[in-house]
Motif scaffolding. Structure first.
Motif, PDB file in Angstrom:
ATOM      1  N   ASN A 100       3.991 -10.447  -2.704  1.00  0.00           N
ATOM      2  CA  ASN A 100       2.529  -9.643  -2.878  1.00  0.00           C
ATOM      3  C   ASN A 100       1.441 -10.215  -3.812  1.00  0.00           C
ATOM      4  OD1 ASN A 100       2.754  -8.431  -5.603  1.00  0.00           O
ATOM      5  ND2 ASN A 100       3.943  -6.806  -4.857  1.00  0.00           N
ATOM      6  N   GLY A 101       1.779 -11.545  -3.982  1.00  0.00           N
ATOM      7  CA  GLY A 101       0.875 -12.107  -5.180  1.00  0.00           C
ATOM      8  C   GLY A 101       0.596 -11.632  -6.457  1.00  0.00           C
ATOM      9  N   GLY A 102       1.340 -10.582  -6.794  1.00  0.00           N
ATOM     10  CA  GLY A 102       1.280  -9.938  -7.993  1.00  0.00           C
ATOM     11  C   GLY A 102       0.331  -8.547  -7.975  1.00  0.00           C
ATOM     12  N   ASP A 103       0.114  -8.199  -6.750  1.00  0.00           N
ATOM     13  CA  ASP A 103      -0.739  -6.995  -6.343  1.00  0.00           C
ATOM     14  C   ASP A 103       0.018  -5.612  -7.102  1.00  0.00           C
ATOM     15  OD1 ASP A 103      -2.835  -5.502  -5.419  1.00  0.00           O
ATOM     16  OD2 ASP A 103      -1.924  -5.132  -3.623  1.00  0.00           O
ATOM     17  N   VAL A 104       1.335  -5.955  -6.993  1.00  0.00           N
ATOM     18  CA  VAL A 104       2.228  -4.586  -7.501  1.00  0.00           C
ATOM     19  C   VAL A 104       3.514  -5.510  -8.081  1.00  0.00           C
ATOM     20  CG1 VAL A 104       3.533  -2.426  -7.245  1.00  0.00           C
ATOM     21  CG2 VAL A 104       2.014  -3.562  -5.239  1.00  0.00           C
ATOM     22  N   MET A 105       3.518  -5.084  -9.303  1.00  0.00           N
ATOM     23  CA  MET A 105       4.810  -5.843 -10.224  1.00  0.00           C
ATOM     24  C   MET A 105       5.689  -4.655 -10.440  1.00  0.00           C
ATOM     25  SD  MET A 105       3.146  -8.442 -12.522  1.00  0.00           S
ATOM     26  CE  MET A 105       1.406  -9.240 -12.161  1.00  0.00           C
ATOM     27  N   TYR A 106       6.959  -4.572 -10.063  1.00  0.00           N
ATOM     28  CA  TYR A 106       7.883  -3.784 -10.342  1.00  0.00           C
ATOM     29  C   TYR A 106       9.392  -4.420 -10.028  1.00  0.00           C
ATOM     30  CZ  TYR A 106       8.680  -2.913  -5.274  1.00  0.00           C
ATOM     31  OH  TYR A 106       9.065  -3.017  -4.024  1.00  0.00           O
ATOM     32  N   ARG A 135       0.930  -1.151   0.035  1.00  0.00           N
ATOM     33  CA  ARG A 135      -0.032   0.060  -0.081  1.00  0.00           C
ATOM     34  C   ARG A 135       1.105   1.264   0.100  1.00  0.00           C
ATOM     35  NH1 ARG A 135      -5.776  -1.269   2.458  1.00  0.00           N
ATOM     36  NH2 ARG A 135      -6.280  -3.050   0.822  1.00  0.00           N
ATOM     37  N   GLY A 136       2.107   1.039   0.464  1.00  0.00           N
ATOM     38  CA  GLY A 136       3.202   2.320   0.346  1.00  0.00           C
ATOM     39  C   GLY A 136       3.753   2.441  -1.017  1.00  0.00           C
ATOM     40  N   ILE A 137       3.250   1.625  -1.807  1.00  0.00           N
ATOM     41  CA  ILE A 137       3.709   1.585  -3.207  1.00  0.00           C
ATOM     42  C   ILE A 137       2.372   1.972  -4.281  1.00  0.00           C
ATOM     43  CG2 ILE A 137       4.839   0.322  -5.554  1.00  0.00           C
ATOM     44  CD1 ILE A 137       5.817  -1.733  -3.124  1.00  0.00           C
ATOM     45  N   LYS A 138       1.470   1.166  -4.236  1.00  0.00           N
ATOM     46  CA  LYS A 138       0.305   1.493  -4.980  1.00  0.00           C
ATOM     47  C   LYS A 138      -0.770   2.381  -4.366  1.00  0.00           C
ATOM     48  CE  LYS A 138      -2.858  -1.779  -6.006  1.00  0.00           C
ATOM     49  NZ  LYS A 138      -3.236  -2.935  -6.460  1.00  0.00           N
ATOM     50  N   ALA A 184       7.830  -5.415   1.651  1.00  0.00           N
ATOM     51  CA  ALA A 184       6.277  -4.837   1.677  1.00  0.00           C
ATOM     52  C   ALA A 184       5.414  -5.860   1.128  1.00  0.00           C
ATOM     53  CB  ALA A 184       6.375  -3.699   0.310  1.00  0.00           C
ATOM     54  N   PRO A 185       4.706  -6.534   2.026  1.00  0.00           N
ATOM     55  CA  PRO A 185       3.878  -7.514   1.522  1.00  0.00           C
ATOM     56  C   PRO A 185       2.616  -7.121   1.198  1.00  0.00           C
ATOM     57  CG  PRO A 185       4.400  -7.318   4.229  1.00  0.00           C
ATOM     58  CD  PRO A 185       4.813  -6.138   3.412  1.00  0.00           C
ATOM     59  N   GLY A 186       2.022  -8.017   0.255  1.00  0.00           N
ATOM     60  CA  GLY A 186       0.766  -7.922  -0.040  1.00  0.00           C
ATOM     61  C   GLY A 186      -0.248  -8.451   0.800  1.00  0.00           C
ATOM     62  N   PRO A 187      -1.370  -8.539   0.595  1.00  0.00           N
ATOM     63  CA  PRO A 187      -2.438  -8.896   1.511  1.00  0.00           C
ATOM     64  C   PRO A 187      -2.162 -10.276   2.093  1.00  0.00           C
ATOM     65  CG  PRO A 187      -3.336  -9.156  -0.724  1.00  0.00           C
ATOM     66  CD  PRO A 187      -2.126  -8.380  -0.976  1.00  0.00           C
ATOM     67  N   ILE A 188      -2.329 -10.396   3.448  1.00  0.00           N
ATOM     68  CA  ILE A 188      -1.883 -11.540   4.264  1.00  0.00           C
ATOM     69  C   ILE A 188      -2.834 -11.910   5.136  1.00  0.00           C
ATOM     70  CG2 ILE A 188      -0.194 -12.906   5.538  1.00  0.00           C
ATOM     71  CD1 ILE A 188       1.143 -11.786   3.135  1.00  0.00           C
ATOM     72  N   ALA A 236      -4.112   2.847  -1.511  1.00  0.00           N
ATOM     73  CA  ALA A 236      -5.480   2.067  -1.355  1.00  0.00           C
ATOM     74  C   ALA A 236      -6.336   3.126  -0.875  1.00  0.00           C
ATOM     75  CB  ALA A 236      -5.315   1.034  -0.492  1.00  0.00           C
ATOM     76  N   PRO A 237      -7.528   2.944  -1.398  1.00  0.00           N
ATOM     77  CA  PRO A 237      -8.819   3.742  -0.681  1.00  0.00           C
ATOM     78  C   PRO A 237      -8.872   3.521   0.617  1.00  0.00           C
ATOM     79  CG  PRO A 237      -9.555   2.106  -1.971  1.00  0.00           C
ATOM     80  CD  PRO A 237      -8.280   1.957  -2.320  1.00  0.00           C
ATOM     81  N   ASN A 238      -9.272   4.341   1.563  1.00  0.00           N
ATOM     82  CA  ASN A 238      -9.470   4.151   2.992  1.00  0.00           C
ATOM     83  C   ASN A 238      -8.218   3.937   3.796  1.00  0.00           C
ATOM     84  OD1 ASN A 238     -12.216   4.767   2.759  1.00  0.00           O
ATOM     85  ND2 ASN A 238     -12.509   2.734   1.848  1.00  0.00           N
ATOM     86  N   SER A 239      -7.230   4.233   3.399  1.00  0.00           N
ATOM     87  CA  SER A 239      -5.794   3.897   3.924  1.00  0.00           C
ATOM     88  C   SER A 239      -4.834   5.037   3.527  1.00  0.00           C
ATOM     89  CB  SER A 239      -5.185   2.234   3.409  1.00  0.00           C
ATOM     90  OG  SER A 239      -5.918   1.550   4.194  1.00  0.00           O
ATOM     91  N   ALA A 240      -5.180   6.381   3.669  1.00  0.00           N
ATOM     92  CA  ALA A 240      -4.291   7.152   3.325  1.00  0.00           C
ATOM     93  C   ALA A 240      -3.336   7.472   4.344  1.00  0.00           C
ATOM     94  CB  ALA A 240      -4.929   8.574   3.102  1.00  0.00           C
ATOM     95  N   VAL A 241      -3.524   7.324   5.466  1.00  0.00           N
ATOM     96  CA  VAL A 241      -2.364   7.681   6.479  1.00  0.00           C
ATOM     97  C   VAL A 241      -1.401   6.282   6.677  1.00  0.00           C
ATOM     98  CG1 VAL A 241      -1.852   8.114   8.726  1.00  0.00           C
ATOM     99  CG2 VAL A 241      -4.019   8.989   7.846  1.00  0.00           C
ATOM    100  N   TYR A 242      -2.031   5.150   6.664  1.00  0.00           N
ATOM    101  CA  TYR A 242      -1.304   3.753   6.586  1.00  0.00           C
ATOM    102  C   TYR A 242      -0.299   3.859   5.378  1.00  0.00           C
ATOM    103  CZ  TYR A 242      -0.538  -1.344   6.475  1.00  0.00           C
ATOM    104  OH  TYR A 242       0.100  -2.618   6.390  1.00  0.00           O
ATOM    105  N   SER A 243      -0.970   4.195   4.154  1.00  0.00           N
ATOM    106  CA  SER A 243      -0.067   4.210   3.004  1.00  0.00           C
ATOM    107  C   SER A 243       1.195   5.344   3.092  1.00  0.00           C
ATOM    108  CB  SER A 243      -1.023   4.531   1.708  1.00  0.00           C
ATOM    109  OG  SER A 243      -2.200   3.668   1.636  1.00  0.00           O
TER     110      SER A 243
END
Ligand code: NAD
Length: 248
Positions: free
Chosen positions: A242-248, A144-147, A184-188, A149-156
């Motif tokens: 991250n299961g492909g949530d972000v690819m870079y 979420r720090g890379i891409k 930077a994990p994806g959803p776990i 997410a809605p409802n997570s502005a501070v966390y991101s």
């Protein structure tokens, strides 16, 4: 045994990613000290599992956003177990809200645990690592720090900050023998994501190339890579299972 005889301090080790990493490190020969926030029953279970692997375990409820408390815990660990070789800087939480609903108190508590907590826990263990000319610090960021997410502005924002902090510290620490990296994990599947609405969760899964949430052990495997001898050339990196949530 990749971490034979080493001492690891894990923040947020009672459950989830921290617990899985504590167990993975213990299975490779490390003694584990961990903190948590008012999670004594799960902490006792995790400590029992570490001891069952033949390693020493200690834990304490410590709010990592309290700088003095974090330092006192790091000092207590070094006094009881010996010098800390590895810091797994992992404690975290989230408050999900639309951007306009966040209060200053929400902002301070999320930044306090993640950015301030990780920054000052690293500072708590750093001087002794410098004195020994060795050490490893792993900070847990998020996809979420890379891409975002809605409802997570501070966390991101906090998680993006952790990746930046990781790179800055790596410049200073690496010549002193200390490797600093981030994950930077994806959803776990952990307590952190268990509170998601089921429709949101399903939409998230449907959008993931791998089609499922990850398991804490899949992040622990990356932590073990970074902490152990196989990770010796990673410096200031942010690895993102991250299961492909972000690819870079
Ligand atoms: P979890 O809720 O299962 O575990 C969180 C741990 O942190 C617990 O041990 C809790 O007691 C501790 N903790 C919380 N606030 C604390 C504080 N102020 N001081 C000390 N300890 C505190 O969560 P998790 O999913 O295992 O998350 C671990 C880390 O991974 C967090 O930094 C989180 O942001 C990050 N992360 C999680 C996911 C995910 O999908 N689960 C994805 C990306 C990043």
């Amino acid at each position: 045994m990749k971490l034979q005889g080493q001492i690891a301090l894990v923040t947020g080790g009672s459950r989830g990613i921290g617990r899985a990493t504590a167990l993975a490190f213990a299975a490779e020969g490390a003694d584990i000290a961990f903190c948590h926030l008012n999670d004594a029953a799960k902490a006792d279970d995790t400590a029992a599992e570490i001891r069952a692997l033949g390693r020493r375990a200690m834990h304490r409820s410590v709010d990592v956003s309290d700088i003095a408390a974090g330092r006192a815990f790091a000092d207590a660990v070094a006094a009881s177990f010996g010098p800390i070789d590895i810091l797994f800087n992992n404690a975290g939480m989230n408050i999900r809200k639309p951007f306009e609903a966040y209060t200053e108190s929400d902002f301070d508590s999320i930044l306090g645990v993640h950015l301030k907590g990780m920054f000052f826990m690293a500072q708590a263990v750093y001087p002794a690592m410098v004195a020994r000319g060795r050490g490893c610090i792993i900070n847990v960021a998020s996809q979420r720090g890379i891409k975002g997410a809605p409802n997570s502005a501070v966390y991101s924002a906090a998680k993006a900050g952790i990746a930046g902090f990781t790179r800055a510290l790596a410049w200073e620490a690496t010549p002193k023998g200390i490797r600093v990296n981030a994950i930077a994990p994806g959803p776990i599947d952990t307590d952190l994501t268990a509170t998601m609405e089921s429709a949101d969760r399903q939409a998230f899964i449907d959008a993931l190339p791998i089609g499922r949430f990850g398991r804490p052990e899949e992040i622990a495997a990356t932590a073990l890579l970074l902490a152990g001898p196989d990770g010796g050339f990673y410096v200031g990196a942010t690895l993102s299972p991250n299961g492909g949530d972000v690819m870079y």
